[in-house]
Structure formats: C-alpha cells, structure tokens
Motif scaffolding. Structure first.
Motif: not given
Length: 121
Positions: A11-17
């Motif tokens: 799981l990653v947030q929008p804009g993440g990597s």
C-alpha cells in the motif's frame, strides 16, 4: 521451467513510491526479455514496461516519466521503480520473462504469481 517471484508490493499513498523486484531461477537470465505487466479488477492485463537482453526499454504511455525498469543479470533480478504513483496504478503486478527459442522456433513465456500494489490515501 523458469520460476519468477515478485516482491515489493503493498500500500502506498498517491504521489508515493514503490520498488518491485522479480527474482528468476535461471542463471541464463541475461538472454531473456523481462517485463512488468499489471491487471486491475475487471480489466485486461497490460504491459507496463519491458527491458530486452540488450537493455532497450519500452514503457506504457501511462507510466512514462514515472516508472523505470532495470535489470541486474548477475542477480537474475529485474526491478520496477515506481514514482509519483496514482490511484489508477492499483493492480496486481506480474513479472514476465520471454525469449524466442531459435531451435524450437517457439516463444518461451514465463510469469510470476503477481504482487498486489494499492495506491490509496
């Protein structure tokens, strides 16, 4: 048979990597074209990126400038570095290895079991 195992999803947030890895069982890894594909629910599997044995790369228009595919032949591993991730990147990501067998005149195609990538806030 070539065995492929993906790792690095999550799981990653929008804009993440995120960086995905795919480890192959073959020591002859360098002769294969390696690729990353993805499939979202209700959609067809699509090519994300691929890299040839000569290190030529090809990307889906939707990920150009955001994702980078690379390979480490000594480690029998291919990577997908993902930046500036978007909700529409959410999918199961699959590693692919393929080569054309000149003797058999047959394209060999192998797939990993996939790893889930979810982009959400």
């Amino acid at each position: 048979q070539v065995q492929l195992v993906e790792s690095g999803g999550g799981l990653v947030q929008p804009g993440g990597s995120l960086r995905l890895s795919c480890a192959a069982s073959e020591t002859i890894f360098s002769i294969y074209t390696m690729g990353w594909y993805r499939q979202a629910p209700g959609k067809q599997r699509e090519l994300v990126a691929e890299i040839t044995s000569g290190d030529s790369t090809n990307y889906s228009d939707s990920v150009k400038g955001r994702f980078t595919i690379s390979r480490d032949n000594a480690k029998n591993t291919v990577y997908l570095q993902m930046h500036s991730m978007l909700p529409e990147d959410t999918a199961i990501y699959y590693c692919n290895a393929n080569r054309f067998d000149e003797l058999l005149q047959y394209k060999m195609n192998y797939w990993g079991p996939g790893t889930q990538v979810t982009v959400s806030s």
